[in-house]
Design an enzyme around this catalytic site. Structure first.
Site, PDB file in Angstrom:
ATOM      1  N   LYS A   2       0.838  -1.201   0.000  1.00 15.03           N
ATOM      2  CA  LYS A   2       0.000   0.000   0.000  1.00 15.03           C
ATOM      3  C   LYS A   2       0.873   1.252   0.000  1.00 15.03           C
ATOM      4  O   LYS A   2       2.054   1.220   0.357  1.00 15.03           O
ATOM      5  CB  LYS A   2      -0.938  -0.003   1.207  1.00 15.03           C
ATOM      6  CG  LYS A   2      -0.239   0.112   2.559  1.00 15.03           C
ATOM      7  CD  LYS A   2      -1.248   0.157   3.694  1.00 15.03           C
ATOM      8  CE  LYS A   2      -0.531   0.343   5.035  1.00 15.03           C
ATOM      9  NZ  LYS A   2      -1.474   0.497   6.146  1.00 15.03           N
ATOM     10  N   ARG A  28      -9.920   1.152  15.665  1.00 13.74           N
ATOM     11  CA  ARG A  28      -9.766   1.987  14.471  1.00 13.74           C
ATOM     12  C   ARG A  28     -10.734   1.506  13.402  1.00 13.74           C
ATOM     13  O   ARG A  28     -11.613   2.234  12.982  1.00 13.74           O
ATOM     14  CB  ARG A  28      -8.313   1.932  13.979  1.00 13.74           C
ATOM     15  CG  ARG A  28      -8.003   2.841  12.802  1.00 13.74           C
ATOM     16  CD  ARG A  28      -6.561   2.729  12.353  1.00 13.74           C
ATOM     17  NE  ARG A  28      -6.232   1.383  11.858  1.00 13.74           N
ATOM     18  CZ  ARG A  28      -5.019   1.016  11.439  1.00 13.74           C
ATOM     19  NH1 ARG A  28      -4.020   1.889  11.471  1.00 13.74           N
ATOM     20  NH2 ARG A  28      -4.797  -0.206  11.003  1.00 13.74           N
ATOM     21  N   TYR A  53      15.734  31.052   1.653  1.00 13.27           N
ATOM     22  CA  TYR A  53      14.613  31.846   2.133  1.00 13.27           C
ATOM     23  C   TYR A  53      14.872  32.316   3.568  1.00 13.27           C
ATOM     24  O   TYR A  53      15.286  31.542   4.428  1.00 13.27           O
ATOM     25  CB  TYR A  53      13.326  31.025   2.110  1.00 13.27           C
ATOM     26  CG  TYR A  53      12.730  30.850   0.738  1.00 13.27           C
ATOM     27  CD1 TYR A  53      12.331  31.950  -0.019  1.00 13.27           C
ATOM     28  CD2 TYR A  53      12.534  29.578   0.217  1.00 13.27           C
ATOM     29  CE1 TYR A  53      11.768  31.788  -1.280  1.00 13.27           C
ATOM     30  CE2 TYR A  53      11.964  29.391  -1.047  1.00 13.27           C
ATOM     31  CZ  TYR A  53      11.594  30.509  -1.784  1.00 13.27           C
ATOM     32  OH  TYR A  53      11.031  30.341  -3.024  1.00 13.27           O
ATOM     33  N   MET A  98      10.993  24.285  -1.919  1.00 14.62           N
ATOM     34  CA  MET A  98      10.066  23.328  -2.502  1.00 14.62           C
ATOM     35  C   MET A  98      10.790  22.305  -3.377  1.00 14.62           C
ATOM     36  O   MET A  98      10.451  21.122  -3.392  1.00 14.62           O
ATOM     37  CB  MET A  98       8.993  24.054  -3.320  1.00 14.62           C
ATOM     38  CG  MET A  98       7.921  23.115  -3.867  1.00 14.62           C
ATOM     39  SD  MET A  98       6.641  23.974  -4.814  1.00 14.62           S
ATOM     40  CE  MET A  98       5.845  24.933  -3.522  1.00 14.62           C
TER      41      MET A  98
END
Length: 341
Positions: A40, A123, A250, A296
């Site tokens: 998964k 859950r 930054y 980023m």
């Protein structure tokens, strides 16, 4: 499928380490055929189809995914594919986890299902006092019960909770048998549970993070040697000489104390790498601290190398970044090329 792109960050997948981990787990289960590889979330960030192919080549016959869209991509590789949460349909290979009574009511007639029972995780799964109702509904709605499962909430922690849940699950298995269901596979162990168990006696183990090389158990447990499968590299984009007093990135959070050569590398939080804290910088496995803020798409390092290994052990990286190995690997973008070595 495994194309290496020279123009961007990349991930290497160590096949030998992956097979080592699977063999270590097989020593616990008694057979490689009792391992269901959990694929998964892009195989915990390692690459769904890539890891599915490697697992199949190693002799793994069962897989676990989150959604049917994942199952479609690896279906030809395995004898069975367990889908943990999606619309339940009839298929010769797919089985679906039943997480609630509503799942049973809306399932397609004839579908293969695996009843998840809540033994304490709270859950997903059928409550213990609703088990008889669930079994009756499965029969009434003409579903094929092929498995019964649960999930442990504290298998990776010291204490008696694992044994308490196992006791609960023993009663579940007994009640399923008494209800007349036969040929039902039983599985409760995740990576942590199988790594600490001494006597495995179930039909299957759902192995996720352990297969990818990480043992999150405390040191007080017997430690099985696992080897990280993934390494993350970044490639140089540009270089410059930065003078004393100048600031990098930054906010200018890194102030240069000595004239230095700095390079920009093509990795950032847009690729799923953690932004972290510029005041307590992440240090790569090559000993290079990230200078200033993570952007980023870029990081800055005091290096001239064409490529640098940013991380080759997600567990070690996670300790620096205040998280867990799962979050480090699953966050990495599926767009980053993965190469088998």
């Amino acid at each position: 499928l495994f194309v290496y792109n020279l123009d961007m960050a990349f991930i290497t997948i160590n096949k030998q380490n992956f097979y080592h981990n699977l063999n270590q787990i097989a020593l616990k289960t008694g057979s490689i055929e009792k391992i269901a590889i959990v694929l998964k979330d892009n195989a915990y960030g390692h690459g769904l189809e890539l890891m599915g192919t490697l697992a199949s080549e190693c002799g793994i016959k069962h897989a676990v995914v989150r959604k049917t869209t994942e199952a479609v991509l690896i279906k030809p590789l395995f004898e069975t594919v367990l889908i943990l949460g999606d619309k339940i349909i009839k298929d010769e290979k797919y089985s679906f986890a039943i997480n609630s009574l509503e799942d049973i009511k809306y399932a397609q007639k004839g579908a293969k299902v695996e009843l998840k029972v809540d033994t304490g995780m709270h859950r997903n799964g059928i409550a213990l006092d609703a088990l008889d109702e669930a079994l009756a509904l499965i029969q009434k709605n003409e579903l094929e019960l092929v498995g019964v499962m649960t999930h442990f909430r504290s298998a990776d922690e010291l204490g008696s909770e694992l044994f308490w849940q196992q006791k609960q699950f023993e009663s579940v298995k007994k009640r399923v048998k008494e209800a007349g269901f036969i040929g039902v596979r039983v599985h409760s162990h995740n990576s942590a549970a199988i790594l600490r168990t001494k006597h495995f006696d179930e039909d299957l183990v759902r192995v996720g993070i352990g297969a990818y090389g990480y043992n999150e158990l405390p040191d007080s447990f017997d430690q099985l040697e696992l080897r990280p499968v993934m390494a993350l590299y970044a490639k140089k984009v540009s270089s410059r000489v930065v003078k004393v007093g100048e600031r990098i990135g930054y906010g200018g959070e890194y102030i240069v104390e000595n004239e230095m050569s700095v390079s920009t590398y093509d990795l950032g939080y847009g690729d799923g790498w953690c932004r972290g804290d510029a005041q307590n910088p992440y240090i790569t496995c090559e000993g290079l601290p990230i200078l200033g803020r993570v952007s980023m798409d870029f990081i800055s390092l005091a290096s001239q190398k064409e490529e640098v290994c940013v991380m080759n052990d997600a567990q070690a990286a996670a300790k620096q970044l205040g998280t867990i190995s799962y979050e480090i690997t699953t966050a990495l973008s599926s767009d980053i090329p993965r190469e088998v070595i």
